[in-house]
Design an enzyme around this catalytic site. Structure first.
Site, PDB file in Angstrom:
ATOM      1  N   LYS A   1       0.850  -1.097   0.105  1.00 41.33           N
ATOM      2  CA  LYS A   1      -0.046   0.007  -0.064  1.00 41.33           C
ATOM      3  C   LYS A   1       0.811   1.389   0.106  1.00 41.33           C
ATOM      4  O   LYS A   1       0.622   2.193  -0.675  1.00 41.33           O
ATOM      5  CB  LYS A   1      -0.857   0.039   1.490  1.00 41.33           C
ATOM      6  CG  LYS A   1      -2.210  -1.041   1.177  1.00 41.33           C
ATOM      7  CD  LYS A   1      -3.190  -0.739   2.266  1.00 41.33           C
ATOM      8  CE  LYS A   1      -4.237  -1.712   2.343  1.00 41.33           C
ATOM      9  NZ  LYS A   1      -5.015  -1.560   3.475  1.00 41.33           N
TER      10      LYS A   1
ATOM     11  N   LYS B   1      -5.448 -11.174  -6.442  1.00 42.86           N
ATOM     12  CA  LYS B   1      -6.630 -11.202  -5.497  1.00 42.86           C
ATOM     13  C   LYS B   1      -7.678 -10.343  -6.022  1.00 42.86           C
ATOM     14  O   LYS B   1      -7.344  -8.987  -6.145  1.00 42.86           O
ATOM     15  CB  LYS B   1      -6.019 -10.895  -4.176  1.00 42.86           C
ATOM     16  CG  LYS B   1      -7.156 -11.142  -3.049  1.00 42.86           C
ATOM     17  CD  LYS B   1      -6.439 -10.454  -1.673  1.00 42.86           C
ATOM     18  CE  LYS B   1      -6.580  -8.818  -1.807  1.00 42.86           C
ATOM     19  NZ  LYS B   1      -6.498  -8.158  -0.531  1.00 42.86           N
TER      20      LYS B   1
ATOM     21  N   LYS C   1     -11.689  -5.035  -3.570  1.00 43.15           N
ATOM     22  CA  LYS C   1     -12.825  -3.937  -3.889  1.00 43.15           C
ATOM     23  C   LYS C   1     -11.931  -2.502  -4.348  1.00 43.15           C
ATOM     24  O   LYS C   1     -12.929  -1.760  -4.822  1.00 43.15           O
ATOM     25  CB  LYS C   1     -13.581  -3.732  -2.526  1.00 43.15           C
ATOM     26  CG  LYS C   1     -13.183  -3.580  -1.376  1.00 43.15           C
ATOM     27  CD  LYS C   1     -14.179  -3.356  -0.114  1.00 43.15           C
ATOM     28  CE  LYS C   1     -13.983  -3.741   1.189  1.00 43.15           C
ATOM     29  NZ  LYS C   1     -13.259  -4.038   2.258  1.00 43.15           N
TER      30      LYS C   1
HETATM   31  P1  TYM Z   1     -10.682  -6.446   4.527  1.00 39.86           P
HETATM   32  O1  TYM Z   1     -11.848  -5.147   4.740  1.00 39.86           O
HETATM   33  O2  TYM Z   1     -10.135  -6.106   3.276  1.00 39.86           O
HETATM   34  O3  TYM Z   1     -11.685  -7.836   3.972  1.00 39.86           O
HETATM   35  C1  TYM Z   1     -12.412  -8.166   4.941  1.00 39.86           C
HETATM   36  C2  TYM Z   1     -12.272  -9.763   4.805  1.00 39.86           C
HETATM   37  O4  TYM Z   1     -12.301 -10.084   3.570  1.00 39.86           O
HETATM   38  C3  TYM Z   1     -11.409 -11.112   3.180  1.00 39.86           C
HETATM   39  N1  TYM Z   1     -11.029 -10.948   1.722  1.00 39.86           N
HETATM   40  C4  TYM Z   1     -10.870 -12.179   0.906  1.00 39.86           C
HETATM   41  N2  TYM Z   1     -10.934 -13.415   0.986  1.00 39.86           N
HETATM   42  C5  TYM Z   1     -10.708 -14.182   0.137  1.00 39.86           C
HETATM   43  N3  TYM Z   1     -10.547 -13.614  -1.201  1.00 39.86           N
HETATM   44  C6  TYM Z   1     -10.446 -12.466  -1.575  1.00 39.86           C
HETATM   45  N4  TYM Z   1     -10.096 -11.898  -2.700  1.00 39.86           N
HETATM   46  C7  TYM Z   1     -10.784 -11.565  -0.381  1.00 39.86           C
HETATM   47  N5  TYM Z   1     -10.679 -10.353  -0.456  1.00 39.86           N
HETATM   48  C8  TYM Z   1     -10.868  -9.860   1.034  1.00 39.86           C
HETATM   49  C9  TYM Z   1     -10.037 -10.697   4.007  1.00 39.86           C
HETATM   50  O5  TYM Z   1      -9.157 -11.369   4.244  1.00 39.86           O
HETATM   51  C10 TYM Z   1     -10.919 -10.137   5.354  1.00 39.86           C
HETATM   52  O6  TYM Z   1     -11.031 -11.383   6.095  1.00 39.86           O
HETATM   53  N6  TYM Z   1      -7.352  -5.512   8.177  1.00 39.86           N
HETATM   54  C11 TYM Z   1      -8.641  -6.216   7.705  1.00 39.86           C
HETATM   55  C12 TYM Z   1      -9.791  -5.555   8.685  1.00 39.86           C
HETATM   56  C13 TYM Z   1      -9.473  -5.795   9.980  1.00 39.86           C
HETATM   57  C14 TYM Z   1      -9.603  -7.067  10.740  1.00 39.86           C
HETATM   58  C15 TYM Z   1      -9.529  -6.758  12.123  1.00 39.86           C
HETATM   59  C16 TYM Z   1      -9.776  -8.281  10.442  1.00 39.86           C
HETATM   60  C17 TYM Z   1      -9.333  -4.901  10.967  1.00 39.86           C
HETATM   61  N7  TYM Z   1      -9.302  -5.232  12.263  1.00 39.86           N
HETATM   62  C18 TYM Z   1      -9.501  -7.633  12.986  1.00 39.86           C
HETATM   63  C19 TYM Z   1      -9.774  -9.352  11.426  1.00 39.86           C
HETATM   64  C20 TYM Z   1      -9.580  -9.041  12.728  1.00 39.86           C
HETATM   65  C21 TYM Z   1      -9.248  -5.716   6.278  1.00 39.86           C
HETATM   66  O7  TYM Z   1      -8.769  -5.024   5.791  1.00 39.86           O
HETATM   67  O8  TYM Z   1     -10.225  -6.751   5.912  1.00 39.86           O
END
Ligand code: TYM
Length: 334
Positions: free
Chosen positions: A115, A196, A199
């Site tokens: 990022k 991957k 969004k």
């Molecule tokens: P975020 O908002 O990017 O994504 C939310 C969840 O979706 C999963 N994900 C995917 N899984 C499979 N294939 C994909 N292409 C794909 N794109 C997204 C992500 O792995 C995630 O589980 N840092 C985290 C948010 C967060 C968090 C936490 C997660 C903040 N605090 C505490 C767990 C525990 C994030 O940006 O997720």
């Protein structure tokens, strides 16, 4: 003594309309796990501002995400669904954990490096992002963190921070473990099966958004990148990643076993695979899209659900924060 119920925590950013990877990698497992465990799902708005956001857009996306999660099957009666910034303990705990986390641990994070490389001016919050994530998880004595593969490194860092804190100040935090599905851990972009699904990629045909129309979904699958072969089989071969990705999507939405799916597609071509996957996705997303549209008509009801969630979350996070501050030697207010 009755055994302690397993605690599950996960988070998701209100950074744009959710895509199929979020649903299959994370949300579908959160929904399936409801009932038997204690579940917390957090809309992590404080994480989202680690890259610049338009205030009105962030506000809209936060409510949309709440509506969409409920439409996907997150039941506020069974899961504490809340907005991170409503529970002040998260930001405060992040500061405390900052003061036990070596800078080098953060500089090594691959998501930070990727990022940061895209930004002209990198914000301090972006580097600190995983410490806030650790605070999220550790405040709830979390046992399991169901996530997609891309979050694995952040959960490992959370474990390291918790172990370091426990080593310095005595047993305080439960050490959480990531729960990553075999299928769905990493749903790939339809236009590029080496990247991957995300969004933040606006290219048409890259991602399926959960509110896409049936025509849009058919359009994207029709153009999905596959390979020059003919066989429709699950495979780890990077050259066959496109077909494998389509099969995983089909597997997760049909609930069928891999041998049954391979038998079903025996003798069929890639065109048939793409159109069957498109149709199963359309049917799975139809009730989600309808539920989302209904809930967006009821903003007061959404705010009420989030207020109850925040109260429930505070009841767990605040006493934990007091315990952490006590261990660190703060004089607690009387
Ligand atoms: P975020 O908002 O990017 O994504 C939310 C969840 O979706 C999963 N994900 C995917 N899984 C499979 N294939 C994909 N292409 C794909 N794109 C997204 C992500 O792995 C995630 O589980 N840092 C985290 C948010 C967060 C968090 C936490 C997660 C903040 N605090 C505490 C767990 C525990 C994030 O940006 O997720």
């Amino acid at each position: 003594m009755t055994p302690r119920k397993v605690r599950v925590f996960s988070g998701i950013q209100p950074s744009g309309m959710l895509q199929l990877g979020n649903y299959l990698g994370a949300i579908q497992q959160w929904v399936a796990g409801q009932g038997e465990k204690i579940n917390f799902i957090c809309i992590v708005d404080l994480h989202t501002i680690t890259v610049p956001q338009e205030p009105a857009v962030l506000r809209r996306q936060t409510r949309e995400l709440a509506a969409l999660l409920i439409a996907c099957g997150i039941d506020p009666q069974q899961t504490t669904l809340f907005v991170q910034s409503h529970v002040r303990a998260h930001a405060e705990c992040c500061w405390l954990l900052n003061c036990v986390t070596p800078l080098g641990w953060l500089e090594r994070m691959t998501q930070y490096k990727t990022k940061a490389a895209r930004q002209e001016s990198v914000l301090t919050g972006l580097l600190d992002y995983p410490v806030l994530q650790a605070a999220d998880i550790l405040l709830y004595d979390t046992d399991e963190v169901p996530v997609g593969e891309d979050q694995k490194q952040h959960i490992e860092l959370t474990r390291d921070i918790a172990q370091r804190f426990n080593g310095i100040y005595g047993e305080t935090f439960v050490i959480p473990r990531p729960v990553i599905r075999e299928s769905g851990a990493r749903i790939m972009g339809l236009n590029d099966p080496t990247a991957k699904m995300s969004k933040s990629d606006p290219t048409r045909g890259h991602a399926i958004r959960l509110t896409d129309s049936p025509d849009e979904i058919r359009w994207a699958f029709k153009r999905a990148v596959t390979d020059a072969g003919r066989e429709i089989r699950f495979s780890d071969d990077p050259a066959r990643a496109g077909v494998n990705n389509l099969l995983q999507i089909y597997e997760l939405l049909s609930g069928l076993s891999r041998p049954a799916i391979e038998a079903h597609f025996e003798g069929k071509g890639y065109g048939a695979l793409k159109s069957e996957v498109a149709e199963i996705v359309i049917e799975a997303l139809r009730p989600i899209r309808e539920g989302f549209e209904r809930l967006m008509q009821e903003p007061a009801e959404l705010d009420r659900i989030l207020a109850i969630g925040a109260d429930q979350a505070r009841a767990v996070a605040e006493p934990k924060l007091v315990q952490v501050k006590e261990r660190m030697g703060f004089v607690l207010p009387t």
